[in-house]
Motif scaffolding. Structure first.
Motif, PDB file in Angstrom:
ATOM      1  N   ALA A 194       0.840  -1.204   0.000  1.00 39.94           N
ATOM      2  CA  ALA A 194       0.000   0.000   0.000  1.00 39.94           C
ATOM      3  C   ALA A 194       0.874   1.253   0.000  1.00 39.94           C
ATOM      4  O   ALA A 194       0.519   2.270  -0.603  1.00 39.94           O
ATOM      5  CB  ALA A 194      -0.932   0.000   1.206  1.00 39.94           C
ATOM      6  N   CYS A 195       2.029   1.163   0.644  1.00 41.00           N
ATOM      7  CA  CYS A 195       2.973   2.289   0.664  1.00 41.00           C
ATOM      8  C   CYS A 195       3.517   2.555  -0.736  1.00 41.00           C
ATOM      9  O   CYS A 195       3.678   3.704  -1.137  1.00 41.00           O
ATOM     10  CB  CYS A 195       4.118   2.020   1.632  1.00 41.00           C
ATOM     11  N   VAL A 196       3.802   1.485  -1.474  1.00 34.10           N
ATOM     12  CA  VAL A 196       4.294   1.637  -2.846  1.00 34.10           C
ATOM     13  C   VAL A 196       3.273   2.422  -3.659  1.00 34.10           C
ATOM     14  O   VAL A 196       3.614   3.383  -4.350  1.00 34.10           O
ATOM     15  CB  VAL A 196       4.545   0.256  -3.515  1.00 34.10           C
ATOM     16  N   GLN A 197       2.028   2.024  -3.547  1.00 35.28           N
ATOM     17  CA  GLN A 197       0.957   2.677  -4.284  1.00 35.28           C
ATOM     18  C   GLN A 197       0.833   4.153  -3.900  1.00 35.28           C
ATOM     19  O   GLN A 197       0.707   5.019  -4.767  1.00 35.28           O
ATOM     20  CB  GLN A 197      -0.356   1.957  -3.976  1.00 35.28           C
ATOM     21  N   ALA A 198       0.906   4.445  -2.604  1.00 35.40           N
ATOM     22  CA  ALA A 198       0.758   5.821  -2.129  1.00 35.40           C
ATOM     23  C   ALA A 198       1.924   6.701  -2.585  1.00 35.40           C
ATOM     24  O   ALA A 198       1.722   7.836  -3.030  1.00 35.40           O
ATOM     25  CB  ALA A 198       0.647   5.842  -0.604  1.00 35.40           C
ATOM     26  N   VAL A 199       3.142   6.175  -2.497  1.00 33.66           N
ATOM     27  CA  VAL A 199       4.312   6.957  -2.915  1.00 33.66           C
ATOM     28  C   VAL A 199       4.277   7.186  -4.427  1.00 33.66           C
ATOM     29  O   VAL A 199       4.543   8.295  -4.901  1.00 33.66           O
ATOM     30  CB  VAL A 199       5.634   6.280  -2.488  1.00 33.66           C
ATOM     31  N   ARG A 200       3.937   6.156  -5.190  1.00 32.58           N
ATOM     32  CA  ARG A 200       3.887   6.303  -6.643  1.00 32.58           C
ATOM     33  C   ARG A 200       2.847   7.347  -7.048  1.00 32.58           C
ATOM     34  O   ARG A 200       3.068   8.145  -7.955  1.00 32.58           O
ATOM     35  CB  ARG A 200       3.577   4.952  -7.305  1.00 32.58           C
ATOM     36  N   ALA A 201       1.712   7.395  -6.345  1.00 24.35           N
ATOM     37  CA  ALA A 201       0.674   8.379  -6.645  1.00 24.35           C
ATOM     38  C   ALA A 201       1.138   9.800  -6.306  1.00 24.35           C
ATOM     39  O   ALA A 201       0.856  10.743  -7.043  1.00 24.35           O
ATOM     40  CB  ALA A 201      -0.609   8.054  -5.883  1.00 24.35           C
ATOM     41  N   ALA A 202       1.870   9.943  -5.207  1.00 27.31           N
ATOM     42  CA  ALA A 202       2.310  11.272  -4.766  1.00 27.31           C
ATOM     43  C   ALA A 202       3.551  11.757  -5.506  1.00 27.31           C
ATOM     44  O   ALA A 202       3.745  12.963  -5.678  1.00 27.31           O
ATOM     45  CB  ALA A 202       2.594  11.251  -3.266  1.00 27.31           C
ATOM     46  N   ALA A 203       4.399  10.828  -5.911  1.00 21.39           N
ATOM     47  CA  ALA A 203       5.662  11.186  -6.564  1.00 21.39           C
ATOM     48  C   ALA A 203       5.905  10.223  -7.731  1.00 21.39           C
ATOM     49  O   ALA A 203       6.666   9.265  -7.605  1.00 21.39           O
ATOM     50  CB  ALA A 203       6.814  11.126  -5.562  1.00 21.39           C
ATOM     51  N   PRO A 204       5.267  10.487  -8.871  1.00 18.79           N
ATOM     52  CA  PRO A 204       5.337   9.549 -10.002  1.00 18.79           C
ATOM     53  C   PRO A 204       6.743   9.240 -10.509  1.00 18.79           C
ATOM     54  O   PRO A 204       6.982   8.166 -11.039  1.00 18.79           O
ATOM     55  CB  PRO A 204       4.515  10.243 -11.094  1.00 18.79           C
ATOM     56  N   SER A 205       7.673  10.145 -10.341  1.00 20.16           N
ATOM     57  CA  SER A 205       9.019   9.894 -10.862  1.00 20.16           C
ATOM     58  C   SER A 205       9.993   9.384  -9.794  1.00 20.16           C
ATOM     59  O   SER A 205      11.173   9.190 -10.078  1.00 20.16           O
ATOM     60  CB  SER A 205       9.574  11.171 -11.503  1.00 20.16           C
ATOM     61  N   ALA A 206       9.519   9.153  -8.577  1.00 19.74           N
ATOM     62  CA  ALA A 206      10.403   8.673  -7.506  1.00 19.74           C
ATOM     63  C   ALA A 206      10.934   7.284  -7.827  1.00 19.74           C
ATOM     64  O   ALA A 206      10.251   6.465  -8.437  1.00 19.74           O
ATOM     65  CB  ALA A 206       9.652   8.655  -6.181  1.00 19.74           C
ATOM     66  N   ARG A 207      12.160   7.029  -7.429  1.00 13.14           N
ATOM     67  CA  ARG A 207      12.758   5.692  -7.540  1.00 13.14           C
ATOM     68  C   ARG A 207      12.392   4.948  -6.264  1.00 13.14           C
ATOM     69  O   ARG A 207      12.761   5.370  -5.178  1.00 13.14           O
ATOM     70  CB  ARG A 207      14.275   5.785  -7.682  1.00 13.14           C
ATOM     71  N   ILE A 208      11.641   3.853  -6.378  1.00 13.77           N
ATOM     72  CA  ILE A 208      11.134   3.131  -5.212  1.00 13.77           C
ATOM     73  C   ILE A 208      11.784   1.753  -5.127  1.00 13.77           C
ATOM     74  O   ILE A 208      11.737   0.979  -6.086  1.00 13.77           O
ATOM     75  CB  ILE A 208       9.602   2.974  -5.286  1.00 13.77           C
ATOM     76  N   VAL A 209      12.348   1.473  -3.947  1.00 18.14           N
ATOM     77  CA  VAL A 209      12.932   0.166  -3.660  1.00 18.14           C
ATOM     78  C   VAL A 209      12.176  -0.435  -2.485  1.00 18.14           C
ATOM     79  O   VAL A 209      12.018   0.214  -1.451  1.00 18.14           O
ATOM     80  CB  VAL A 209      14.434   0.275  -3.322  1.00 18.14           C
ATOM     81  N   VAL A 210      11.686  -1.659  -2.657  1.00 13.80           N
ATOM     82  CA  VAL A 210      11.002  -2.378  -1.595  1.00 13.80           C
ATOM     83  C   VAL A 210      12.008  -3.323  -0.956  1.00 13.80           C
ATOM     84  O   VAL A 210      12.704  -4.061  -1.654  1.00 13.80           O
ATOM     85  CB  VAL A 210       9.794  -3.161  -2.142  1.00 13.80           C
ATOM     86  N   LEU A 211      12.079  -3.290   0.378  1.00 14.40           N
ATOM     87  CA  LEU A 211      12.953  -4.195   1.137  1.00 14.40           C
ATOM     88  C   LEU A 211      12.094  -5.184   1.901  1.00 14.40           C
ATOM     89  O   LEU A 211      11.040  -4.812   2.424  1.00 14.40           O
ATOM     90  CB  LEU A 211      13.770  -3.417   2.167  1.00 14.40           C
ATOM     91  N   THR A 212      12.550  -6.422   1.974  1.00 17.12           N
ATOM     92  CA  THR A 212      11.826  -7.406   2.769  1.00 17.12           C
ATOM     93  C   THR A 212      12.770  -8.471   3.296  1.00 17.12           C
ATOM     94  O   THR A 212      13.742  -8.822   2.640  1.00 17.12           O
ATOM     95  CB  THR A 212      10.695  -8.066   1.945  1.00 17.12           C
ATOM     96  N   GLY A 213      12.455  -8.931   4.475  1.00 15.94           N
ATOM     97  CA  GLY A 213      13.212 -10.029   5.066  1.00 15.94           C
ATOM     98  C   GLY A 213      12.783 -11.361   4.493  1.00 15.94           C
ATOM     99  O   GLY A 213      13.478 -12.356   4.609  1.00 15.94           O
ATOM    100  N   PHE A 214      11.608 -11.387   3.889  1.00 11.49           N
ATOM    101  CA  PHE A 214      11.163 -12.588   3.204  1.00 11.49           C
ATOM    102  C   PHE A 214      10.784 -12.226   1.784  1.00 11.49           C
ATOM    103  O   PHE A 214       9.747 -11.610   1.529  1.00 11.49           O
ATOM    104  CB  PHE A 214       9.960 -13.241   3.888  1.00 11.49           C
TER     105      PHE A 214
END
Length: 179
Positions: A67-87
C-alpha cells in the motif's frame, strides 16, 4: 543535502531505519522517515514529494508495504522506489513491481545495495533464466505467501482459504518471518 536526492524511508524497525537514515544522510540525501502507513500518509499530506523511497514490505499493523508503494507512486510519479523485505517471494515481488516499485531487494541489504538499485533504470536481459530447484517447503511457503498477499496479510482469512487451522498457519509463519 540536495533537493534532487530527497529520500523517504518507511520502516518499522527503528534501529534499521535510523542506520539507513544516517548512512544516506552521509551520502548527501535529505531524509524523511515514517514507521507506518499512517505516518507515510501524514508526510505525503504535508506535501512531501520524495525523489527516492525505501519501503519495508511487512510493516507493523494491518497495512502492508505494498500500500505504501501505491501511495508513494501516486504522490511522486518519478520517484525511484525500492522495496525491502526479510522474506522475498515471487508473489510479493510481482505485486510490488505492478504497483510501481522500481526494485525489490531481500534483507539484509545495505546502503550500497539500495543506492545501486536506485541507479539501475533498465532490466538485465542477461539475467539467468535457468530453472531453480524448489523444495516442497519452498513451494508451500510461496503458496502461503501468495495467499497472504491476496488477503492483504489477514491470517484468519488466509488460513480459511488454505483449508488449515489458524494456529497451524500461525506456527508456520513463526518459523519463517515475513519481515
Amino acid at each position: 543535502m540536495s533537493a534532487d536526492r530527497h529520500l523517504l524511508i518507511v520502516e518499522d524497525d527503528e534501529t534499521f531505519a535510523r542506520t539507513l537514515r544516517r548512512s544516506f544522510e552521509r551520502r548527501g540525501y535529505l531524509v524523511e522517515s515514517a514507521s507506518s502507513f499512517d505516518g507515510l500518509q501524514d508526510l505525503l499530506a504535508g506535501g512531501l514529494a520524495p525523489t527516492h523511497a525505501v519501503l519495508d514490505l511487512k510493516l507493523s499493523g494491518s497495512v502492508s508495504g505494498l500500500a505504501c508503494v501505491q501511495a508513494v507512486r501516486a504522490a511522486a510519479p518519478s520517484a525511484r522506489i525500492v522495496v525491502l523485505t526479510g522474506f522475498a517471494s515471487i508473489a510479493t515481488a510481482v505485486e510490488a513491481i505492478k504497483l510501481g516499485a522500481d526494485h525489490y531487494l531481500a534483507k539484509p541489504s545495505n546502503t550500497d545495495d539500495i543506492e545501486a538499485a536506485f541507479a539501475r533504470t533498465e532490466g538485465d536481459a542477461g539475467a539467468s533464466v535457468e530453472a531453480r530447484q524448489s523444495s516442497i517447503k519452498t513451494v508451500e511457503w510461496e503458496h502461503i505467501h501468495q495467499t497472504l498477499v491476496d488477503t492483504d496479510f489477514n491470517v484468519s482469512e488466509t488460513a480459511r482459504r488454505l483449508g488449515m487451522h489458524r494456529r497451524t498457519l500461525a506456527r508456520k509463519l513463526e518459523k519463517r518471518q515475513l519481515k
